[in-house]
Write an enzyme that holds these catalytic residues in place. Structure first.
Site, PDB file in Angstrom:
ATOM      1  N   SER A  97       0.765  -1.393  -0.110  1.00 38.70           N
ATOM      2  CA  SER A  97       0.122  -0.004   0.079  1.00 38.70           C
ATOM      3  C   SER A  97       0.804   1.117  -0.095  1.00 38.70           C
ATOM      4  CB  SER A  97      -0.837   0.037   1.299  1.00 38.70           C
ATOM      5  OG  SER A  97      -0.312   0.382   2.597  1.00 38.70           O
TER       6      SER A  97
ATOM      7  N   LYS B 222       1.419   4.101   7.514  1.00 43.25           N
ATOM      8  CA  LYS B 222       0.561   4.803   6.464  1.00 43.25           C
ATOM      9  C   LYS B 222       1.285   6.339   6.741  1.00 43.25           C
ATOM     10  CE  LYS B 222      -2.410   1.883   4.655  1.00 43.25           C
ATOM     11  NZ  LYS B 222      -1.542   0.638   5.026  1.00 43.25           N
TER      12      LYS B 222
END
Length: 240
Positions: A160, A198
Site C-alpha cells: 500500500s 501509513k
C-alpha cells in the site's frame, strides 16, 4: 532548453534519488512544484523524456532514471519538501544479529559509525495486521541514518506504500514518537490492536491514514482510536 518547471522537476528527482535511492512519488513531485494536479507532472516527465534528460524504466512502478542534468545545475535550485528516507540496499538474506540487542547502541565498529537496531516484527503496508512483536533479531545501520532518539525496525508486509518507495519485504527504520505532523509516514496503532504503516493526515477532528497506492482507500478514524508509535526515518532493501 528546459523551462523553469522542467528544470525544477528534474533537479527534484535527481536530488531525491541521490538522497534516498528511490524517485519521489507523483504526489510529492506535485507538492514540490506547487502544481494543482498530477497531470502537470505527467506532462513535465514526458517533456524531460523527449529531451533525453530522463527515461522511464519498464515493468517497474514509478521507476525513473536521470540521464543528464542541465549545464547550469546547482543543488540550491532544488525544491526540498516531503519525506526523504535514507536507504540501504544490499543482497538478500537475513540480517546477522549484532550484540548486544539494545536500541540504537553502537555496534562492534572501531569508529562507532554503525549502530544496532532491534527488528520488532512485521508491519502492514496494506490492511492492518496484528503487528509489533518482541525483538526477533538486530540489524546494523549507519549512525547518521538515525539522528537523535530511540529507534527500532519493522519488516514491511504489503504494497500500500509503493508510491512512497516502500515495498513488500523492505525493512523500515522507525524513530520512537507519539506525535506526527501531517504528511509524516508513521507506524499507527489502531484500536490498540492493529498496527499499520501509513501517511498521517488530519481531517477536521479525525485522523486519516493514507496509503500511497491508489488501490487502497484512505481510512478515517476518531482521534481516540489511533496512536502514533513512531515515524519513518529510513529503509533497508535487499535483492536476490
Amino acid at each position: 532548453m528546459l523551462t523553469r518547471k522542467q528544470q525544477e522537476l528534474l533537479l527534484f528527482i535527481h536530488e531525491r534519488m541521490k538522497e534516498s535511492g528511490v524517485p519521489p512519488s507523483f504526489d510529492e513531485m506535485k507538492d514540490a512544484l506547487d502544481l494543482a494536479s498530477k497531470s502537470g507532472i505527467h506532462r513535465l516527465i514526458t517533456a524531460l523524456e523527449e529531451r533525453g534528460f530522463i527515461r522511464r524504466l519498464p515493468n517497474r512502478a514509478r521507476a525513473l532514471e536521470v540521464i543528464k542534468l542541465p549545464e547550469a545545475y546547482s543543488p540550491s535550485l532544488q525544491p526540498r519538501r516531503g519525506f526523504s528516507p535514507s536507504v540501504i540496499e544490499g543482497s538478500l538474506g537475513k540480517p546477522q544479529p549484532v550484540q548486544p540487542p539494545a536500541p540504537a547502541k553502537p555496534a562492534n565498529d572501531e569508529n562507532n559509525s554503525a549502530v544496532s537496531v532491534p527488528v520488532m516484527g512485521r508491519i502492514a503496508a496494506g490492511v492492518p495486521i496484528s503487528a509489533i512483536q518482541n525483538n526477533t533479531h538486530d540489524i546494523t545501520v549507519p549512525a547518521d541514518m538515525l539522528g537523535s532518539g530511540e529507534h527500532y525496525a519493522l519488516e514491511v508486509k504489503g504494497d500500500s506504500m509503493i508510491d512512497a518507495g516502500i515495498f513488500d519485504g523492505d525493512t523500515v527504520i522507525i524513530r520512537n514518537s507519539t506525535t506526527a505532523n501531517p504528511g509524516d509516514i508513521v507506524v499507527a496503532l489502531v484500536d490498540d490492536e492493529e498496527a499499520t504503516l501509513k501517511r498521517f493526515r488530519r481531517k477536521g477532528a479525525s485522523i486519516a491514514l493514507e496509503a500511497a497506492n491508489p488501490a487502497y482507500e484512505t481510512r478515517i478514524f476518531g482521534p481516540d482510536r489511533v496512536k502514533v508509535q513512531g515515524k519513518l526515518v529510513g529503509l533497508i532493501r535487499r535483492y536476490h
